[in-house]
Design an enzyme around this catalytic site. Structure first.
Site, PDB file in Angstrom:
ATOM      1  N   TRP A 319       0.830  -1.198   0.000  1.00 40.95           N
ATOM      2  CA  TRP A 319       0.000   0.000   0.000  1.00 40.95           C
ATOM      3  C   TRP A 319       0.871   1.258   0.000  1.00 40.95           C
ATOM      4  O   TRP A 319       0.563   2.253  -0.636  1.00 40.95           O
ATOM      5  CB  TRP A 319      -0.897   0.009   1.245  1.00 40.95           C
ATOM      6  CG  TRP A 319      -1.750   1.239   1.365  1.00 40.95           C
ATOM      7  CD1 TRP A 319      -2.994   1.426   0.849  1.00 40.95           C
ATOM      8  CD2 TRP A 319      -1.413   2.468   2.037  1.00 40.95           C
ATOM      9  NE1 TRP A 319      -3.454   2.682   1.150  1.00 40.95           N
ATOM     10  CE2 TRP A 319      -2.503   3.346   1.880  1.00 40.95           C
ATOM     11  CE3 TRP A 319      -0.304   2.904   2.749  1.00 40.95           C
ATOM     12  CZ2 TRP A 319      -2.525   4.637   2.400  1.00 40.95           C
ATOM     13  CZ3 TRP A 319      -0.309   4.195   3.270  1.00 40.95           C
ATOM     14  CH2 TRP A 319      -1.413   5.040   3.102  1.00 40.95           C
ATOM     15  N   HIS A 320       2.028   1.168   0.699  1.00 41.15           N
ATOM     16  CA  HIS A 320       2.892   2.344   0.808  1.00 41.15           C
ATOM     17  C   HIS A 320       3.588   2.676  -0.497  1.00 41.15           C
ATOM     18  O   HIS A 320       4.000   3.817  -0.702  1.00 41.15           O
ATOM     19  CB  HIS A 320       3.931   2.145   1.919  1.00 41.15           C
ATOM     20  CG  HIS A 320       3.352   2.296   3.286  1.00 41.15           C
ATOM     21  ND1 HIS A 320       2.722   1.269   3.945  1.00 41.15           N
ATOM     22  CD2 HIS A 320       3.277   3.372   4.106  1.00 41.15           C
ATOM     23  CE1 HIS A 320       2.292   1.704   5.115  1.00 41.15           C
ATOM     24  NE2 HIS A 320       2.607   2.976   5.238  1.00 41.15           N
ATOM     25  N   GLY A 321       3.752   1.715  -1.375  1.00 42.78           N
ATOM     26  CA  GLY A 321       4.392   2.038  -2.635  1.00 42.78           C
ATOM     27  C   GLY A 321       4.695   0.815  -3.453  1.00 42.78           C
ATOM     28  O   GLY A 321       4.802  -0.297  -2.940  1.00 42.78           O
ATOM     29  N   PHE A 488       2.274   8.087  -1.133  1.00 40.58           N
ATOM     30  CA  PHE A 488       1.581   6.793  -1.019  1.00 40.58           C
ATOM     31  C   PHE A 488       0.200   6.939  -1.587  1.00 40.58           C
ATOM     32  O   PHE A 488      -0.752   6.753  -1.229  1.00 40.58           O
ATOM     33  CB  PHE A 488       1.579   6.325   0.432  1.00 40.58           C
ATOM     34  CG  PHE A 488       2.982   6.307   0.991  1.00 40.58           C
ATOM     35  CD1 PHE A 488       4.039   5.843   0.208  1.00 40.58           C
ATOM     36  CD2 PHE A 488       3.262   6.783   2.244  1.00 40.58           C
ATOM     37  CE1 PHE A 488       5.332   5.857   0.692  1.00 40.58           C
ATOM     38  CE2 PHE A 488       4.554   6.786   2.741  1.00 40.58           C
ATOM     39  CZ  PHE A 488       5.583   6.340   1.966  1.00 40.58           C
TER      40      PHE A 488
END
Lengths: 488, 469
Positions: A319-321, A488
Site C-alpha cells: 500500500w505504501h508504494g 503513497f
C-alpha cells in the site's frame, strides 16, 4: 497545495471565514468546492479520479441497500471494489508490474503514469464506506455532495487520517448543527495546527537534511553516521507524518469536524504489536477491519494466524508504494510480530524464573529501546531505493565501527552545522516533553495547554509561533518539502 | 454568557496585540540591513526612517556609485548642507524611482540628485543585490510596487513575489548570521556614506571619457527617467542627474551622453564627472578602489566640488549652528574619528602613534614589564609616561583621563557597549585578552566613539621605537 505553503496560509482562513458566514445548510457545498479546488491545485486532471471513485462507491452504496438478495449485494460490492482497486492498480502498480515483466521476459511496454497525490488514502476511505454499507454498519448516503465531501474533505484528503464513514460521514450529515464561532474549538484547532507546523518545519524538514545527506552516499559512512541517519529517518518520518495528521486534525476541528487520532506516541511502544496499535492508527485499523479479520484474524491454528498476519503486513507494505523495499518493510514487520509472538511466552517464563521486575521503569525503558531499534532498522528498507541498498546499509551499520566521529566534529559536516544541530536538539526536547505528556497524562497539546494558566499558555504559543517563523525550514532558500506520505 | 464570550474574544485581541508586538521586534532584529552590498552591517533605510521629517536638503539616490562617492560628513563639514544618501547597491532606475517616492513621504528636499549608472542597464548579478533593493523598505504601496518591479526585472532566481512581499520567508534564515549590529544599531546618525581607503593601482584614465558619440536609451531606461522627471516636477523639487567618476567603457560613455541629451531636452541638470575630472582634480590612478567606485581621496574631491556647486546653484543654507541637525554633526564627528583612526594605523613608531591618538574619545593601554617603564618615561605627543607606582606594568588612558593601574583589579566601561577589565596583568576588552609582553611594549588603541579597535602594536626597539603590527 501543501499545508506548509503560502497558498494554504491564504486558502485556509478564506475557506474558514466563508464557512462561518454562509448559511449552515450549504456549508457542505462550500467545503466540497474548497476541497476539490485544494486537490486540483496539484493537477486539475486528477479530479476525474476522485469523481470516478466517488460516483462508483456512491451508486454502489445505494444499489447495495436497494437489492434485497445478499448475493447480488456481494456482486455489487465486488464490482465496486474491483473498479476502485483497478484505478489504484493502474496508477500505482501497473508501471512497477510492467517493469518486473520486462526485466523477467525482456519484452513488454513501459508504463509511466504520474501517481496522483493521496490516491491510496481516498480510495481506501471510499472502500471502507462501501464495505460498511454492505455490512449494514452505516446507511448509504443519498446526498451525492455530502458523500463527495466525505471522500474529498480537504484536511485529510491527501495523507489521511483514513476516516471511517461512521465518524466523518455522520459529522458531515450533521454539519448544519455545528456552531462555527466557538472560542474553545477554534483556538484548540489552531493550537493543534501550530504544533503540526512546528513538527514539520522545525523538526522533520531540518533532520531530513542530515538524513538525505547520509542516505545519498551511505556507502562511504561508518556505523555511527549510519545509525544516526537511521534514527534520524525514524524521527523524520514520524514528525513528517504526525505533522500532516496533526494539521489535518486541527484544520478539521476549526470547521467543527473531529478526525480520528492517527498516532499515539508510537516510539514509546514496548512491542512491535503495540507499535502497530500506535502508528498510523487509521491505516492499521483499516487493515485490521477489512483485511486481517476477514481473513480469519487470530482464529484457527497458529499457522493460519501467522499467515493472516503476514498477508496483512505484505499488503500494508505494498500500500505504501510499488517497490520491493516497501514489500520487504511490510515483511520485516510481519516477521517481527511472529517472532515476538513465538518468543513472548519464553521471555515471560524466563522473567518469572530470574525474578525480573517487569513493571520497573528500567525494564519498560529497555523494552521501548528494543522496539525502537527494531522499528528503526526496518525503516531502512522504507528509505533506501533497493533491497540491496537496505541490506548493505544495515550490515554496515554494525560492521563499520567509527566512534571517533562522535568527538572530532565531523558529524557537523553532514548537512547540519553545530547551530542547526542545537536547534534540532532543542526542538526534539520540546517534542519529547509533549510526547511524555501525551503518554502519561493522555492529553494532547491543546488540552494540556487549555488547562494551564493564560501566561504559560501564551508563552508556549509564542515560542512555537516564533520557533516556526524563525527556525522553520521554508522560504526561497528551500524547496517546499512535500510530506513523505503524499507519495503513497 | 455574553460577558464570557466578550471576555474570550477580548483575550484573542490581546494575544494578537502581543503577537504583533513580538513580530515588530522580530522585524527589527531580522530585518534586512545590508543596503550596501558589503559587510557594513548598517541599515541605511532605518537611519533614513528615523531622521526627523523635513530635515534633509539634498537626497542622493542611486547605486553603490552614489554612496561610495558622496561623503555626507565632508559635505556637512564643507557647506553645512544636510544631505542623505538614500541609495542601495545595484539600484536599477526603477528601484531608484520607488526609493524616491518612499523618501518623499517624510522629506521634502530642495534637490534630488540621482546617480544614473544604471541607465546602462547593468544586471543585479546576484540574489543579494535583488533583496537589498527590496527588503530594506518599510511596508507600503511603494514597497509592493518596488518588489513587483524587482521580481520582474531580476536576472537571477529569487524568492516568489509573495515571499518578498511577506519578507519573513526570506529574512528568517538570518538567524544564522545575526550579530551585535542586528540587535543594537550604534550608528543611527549614519547618513548613508560608505567610504574606503584602498587604491586601485591598475587604474588609468579611461579613454571613454573623451567620447562624444551619443548612444541610444532603451525604452525601459527612458520610461524610468521620465517617471523620475515627472515625480520631481510634481513635487516641485529640483532634479540633478549625475554620473560618478569611474573606469567607464565606451558603450557606457555613449549611454551617459544620451542621458545628458535627454536631460537637456527635459531641462534637468546633468553632471558627468568623467567629463570634468580634470577640473575637480580627480586622478583615476589614485582615486579609485576598483573599476566602479572611488576611494576616500576621490570622494573628497567629488564631494567638495558637488557641495560648492549645489550650494551656489540652489542657494542651500548651512545648518551647522542648528542644534536639531545633531545627527549630521555626529556623522561628521564619526568621520573625523575614521580619518584619525586611519592615520593612527599608518604610524611607524611609538612617538608618532602617541602623537596621532587624541587625548579624548580614545582608550589607550600600554603594557610592558615594570622595568621597561623607566626607558619609556617622558612625553610622547598627547601622552605622558612616568614612573608612578604601579606593580602591573600597565598604563591606561581612558578618554583623556590618565589612570595608572595600581590596583589589583580594575573594571571600566569604555562606552555604552564595551567594557574592559585589568586583572593580574591581563587586559580584557570585550572578551579579548591581552598579556604583558616579556620583551617589549604593547600598545592598544580603542576608539570609544566608533566602538572599534584601532590598533594593537608591539615594540621591542626602545631606541627607534619602531612598531610592529
Amino acid at each position: 497545495m501543501l499545508f506548509n505553503s503560502l497558498k494554504f496560509l491564504a486558502f485556509f482562513p478564506c475557506v474558514a471565514l466563508v464557512y462561518g458566514i454562509i448559511p449552515r445548510r450549504i456549508r457542505y457545498i462550500w467545503l466540497l468546492a474548497a476541497s476539490w479546488f485544494f486537490y486540483m491545485c496539484w493537477n486539475p486532471r486528477y479530479i476525474v479520479l476522485i469523481l470516478a471513485s466517488t460516483t462508483v462507491t456512491y451508486v454502489a452504496g445505494i444499489t447495495i441497500e436497494k437489492v434485497k438478495e445478499q448475493k447480488k449485494a456481494k456482486v455489487v460490492l465486488a464490482i465496486c471494489i474491483v473498479l476502485n482497486l483497478g484505478i489504484l492498480f493502474l496508477f500505482k502498480y501497473a508501471g512497477w508490474l510492467a517493469d518486473i515483466i520486462r526485466s523477467l521476459t525482456g519484452r513488454g511496454i513501459a508504463i509511466t503514469l504520474i501517481l496522483p497525490v493521496g490516491i491510496s488514502f481516498y480510495i481506501f476511505q471510499a472502500l471502507g464506506y462501501i464495505i460498511d454499507v454492505y455490512r449494514k454498519k452505516i446507511e448509504p448516503e443519498r446526498n451525492f455532495f455530502k458523500y463527495a465531501l466525505f471522500v474529498s474533505f480537504f484536511p485529510q484528503l491527501v495523507a489521511g487520517p483514513i476516516e471511517r464513514s461512521e465518524n466523518l460521514l455522520k459529522q458531515i450529515r450533521n454539519m448544519h448543527q455545528i456552531k462555527f464561532w466557538n472560542y474553545e474549538r477554534i483556538t484548540s484547532g489552531l493550537t493543534v495546527m501550530l504544533w503540526g507546523f512546528f513538527l514539520k518545519l522545525v523538526i522533520a524538514d531540518r533532520i531530513g537534511v542530515f538524513v538525505d545527506y547520509v542516505f545519498a552516499d551511505y556507502y562511504v559512512y561508518g556505523s555511527v553516521e549510519l545509525i544516526l541517519a537511521a534514527v534520524g529517518f525514524a524521527i523524520q518520518i514520524y514528525c513528517d507524518f504526525l505533522s500532516y495528521s496533526t494539521i489535518a486534525v486541527g484544520t478539521a476541528r476549526v470547521f467543527g469536524i473531529e478526525l480520528m487520532e492517527n498516532f499515539s506516541t508510537p516510539y514509546f511502544s514496548r512491542s512491535i504489536r503495540e507499535f502497530w496499535r500506535r502508528w498510523h492508527i487509521s491505516l492499521s485499523s483499516w487493515f485490521k477491519d477489512y483485511v486481517y479479520i476477514p481473513l480469519g484474524g487470530s482464529r484457527g491454528t497458529r499457522g493460519k494466524y501467522y499467515r493472516n498476519l503476514m498477508i496483512t503486513f505484505l499488503v500494508s507494505g505494498l500500500w505504501h508504494g510499488a517497490n520491493w523495499t516497501f514489500l520487504a518493510w511490510g515483511m520485516v514487520h510481519g516477521i517481527l510480530q511472529i517472532i515476538e509472538n513465538i518468543l513472548s511466552p519464553a521471555v515471560d517464563k524466563l522473567n518469572r524464573r530470574i525474578g525480573t521486575k517487569v513493571n520497573s521503569i528500567s525494564y519498560k525503558l529497555g523494552q521501548m529501546a528494543v522496539t525502537f531499534s527494531l522499528v528503526t532498522i526496518a525503516w531502512v528498507f522504507f528509505r533506501t531505493e533497493t533491497i540491496r541498498d537496505a541490506g548493505q546499509y544495515i550490515v554496515r551499520m554494525f560492521t563499520r565501527f567509527n566512534p571517533w566521529v562522535l568527538f572530532d566534529g565531523s558529524l557537523y559536516t553532514l548537512g547540519l552545522n553545530r547551530m542547526e544541530v542545537s536547534i534540532l536538539m532543542a526542538a526534539l526536547t520540546v517534542l519529547f516533553v509533549i510526547s511524555c505528556i501525551r503518554y502519561h497524562l493522555h492529553q494532547n497539546i491543546d488540552t494540556f495547554l487549555g488547562e494551564q494558566c493564560i501566561w504559560f499558555r501564551w508563552l508556549v504559543l509564542l515560542v512555537l509561533i516564533f520557533g516556526v517563523v524563525i527556525f522553520g525550514v521554508y522560504g526561497p532558500e528551500y524547496d517546499v518539502t512535500q510530506f513523505i506520505y503524499f507519495q503513497f | 454568557m455574553a460577558k464570557t464570550n466578550i471576555c474570550r474574544w477580548l483575550k484573542v485581541l490581546v494575544f494578537l496585540g502581543l503577537l504583533l508586538l513580538c513580530f515588530r521586534c522580530f522585524f527589527r532584529v531580522f530585518g534586512w540591513k545590508d543596503a550596501t552590498g558589503g559587510d557594513v552591517g548598517e541599515d541605511i533605510a532605518r537611519h533614513f526612517y528615523e531622521t526627523e521629517d523635513n530635515m534633509i536638503d539634498v537626497i542622493f539616490y542611486g547605486s553603490s556609485h552614489c554612496y561610495c562617492t558622496v561623503n555626507q560628513a565632508v559635505l556637512w563639514e564643507n557647506t553645512g548642507i544636510a544631505g542623505f544618501n538614500f541609495a542601495t547597491g545595484c539600484s536599477h532606475l526603477g528601484n531608484t524611482y520607488y526609493y524616491m517616492k518612499e523618501s518623499l513621504k517624510t522629506q521634502h528636499p530642495k534637490v534630488m540628485a540621482v546617480e544614473v549608472f544604471y541607465a546602462t542597464e547593468a544586471k543585479y548579478g546576484n540574489v543579494g543585490n535583488v533583496y537589498r533593493n527590496v527588503l530594506d523598505m518599510n511596508w507600503s504601496g511603494e514597497y509592493f510596487d518596488n518588489a513587483e518591479y524587482t521580481k520582474r526585472s531580476s536576472d537571477v532566481p529569487v524568492a516568489s513575489l509573495a515571499e518578498m512581499l511577506l519578507k519573513t520567508p526570506v529574512i528568517h534564515t538570518r538567524y544564522r548570521d545575526l550579530s551585535e549590529s542586528d540587535f543594537r544599531d550604534k550608528r543611527l546618525y549614519g547618513r548613508g556614506n560608505y567610504i574606503f581607503w584602498e587604491v586601485n593601482e591598475d587604474a588609468e584614465i579611461p579613454e571613454a571619457c573623451d567620447i562624444k558619440a551619443v548612444g541610444e536609451l532603451t525604452e525601459e531606461t527612458t520610461y524610468w527617467l521620465d517617471k523620475i522627471v515627472e515625480l520631481a516636477d510634481n513635487e516641485k523639487i529640483d532634479l540633478v542627474f549625475w554620473v560618478s567618476p569611474y573606469l567607464l567603457r565606451e558603450d557606457e560613455a555613449k549611454i551617459f551622453n544620451a542621458v545628458e541629451e535627454y536631460s537637456r531636452r527635459k531641462g534637468v541638470e546633468f553632471i558627468n564627472f568623467n567629463h570634468i575630472y580634470e577640473e575637480i582634480g580627480f586622478d583615476y590612478t589614485t582615486d579609485m578602489i576598483d573599476r566602479g567606485h572611488v576611494n576616500v581621496s576621490g570622494s573628497d574631491k567629488v564631494t567638495g566640488w558637488l557641495g560648492s556647486y549645489l550650494q551656489d546653484k540652489y542657494n542651500l543654507p548651512s545648518h551647522k549652528q542648528e542644534e536639531k541637525y545633531y545627527l549630521w554633526e555626529l556623522n561628521a564627528e564619526a568621520w573625523r574619528h575614521k580619518v584619525r583612526d586611519h592615520e593612527i594605523q599608518e604610524t611607524q613608531n611609538l612617538e608618532e602613534l602617541f602623537n596621532a591618538v587624541p587625548r579624548y574619545g580614545y582608550t589607550v593601554v600600554m603594557m610592558t614589564e615594570e622595568e621597561n617603564v623607566e626607558r619609556l618615561c617622558g612625553k610622547y605627543g598627547n601622552y605622558e609616561i612616568d614612573m608612578e607606582p604601579s606593580y602591573s606594568g600597565i598604563r591606561l588612558w581612558v578618554d583623556g583621563n590618565r589612570q595608572v593601574c595600581d590596583e589589583e583589579c580594575l573594571n571600566l566601561d569604555l562606552n555604552r557597549y564595551t567594557a574592559m577589565t585589568v586583572r593580574d596583568g591581563v587586559v580584557n576588552i570585550a572578551g579579548q585578552k591581552f598579556y604583558i609582553p616579556t620583551d617589549g611594549v604593547r600598545v592598544l588603541v580603542f576608539d570609544n566613539l566608533l566602538d572599534e579597535y584601532v590598533d594593537n602594536v608591539f615594540c621591542t626597539d626602545f631606541e627607534q621605537m619602531i612598531i610592529e603590527r
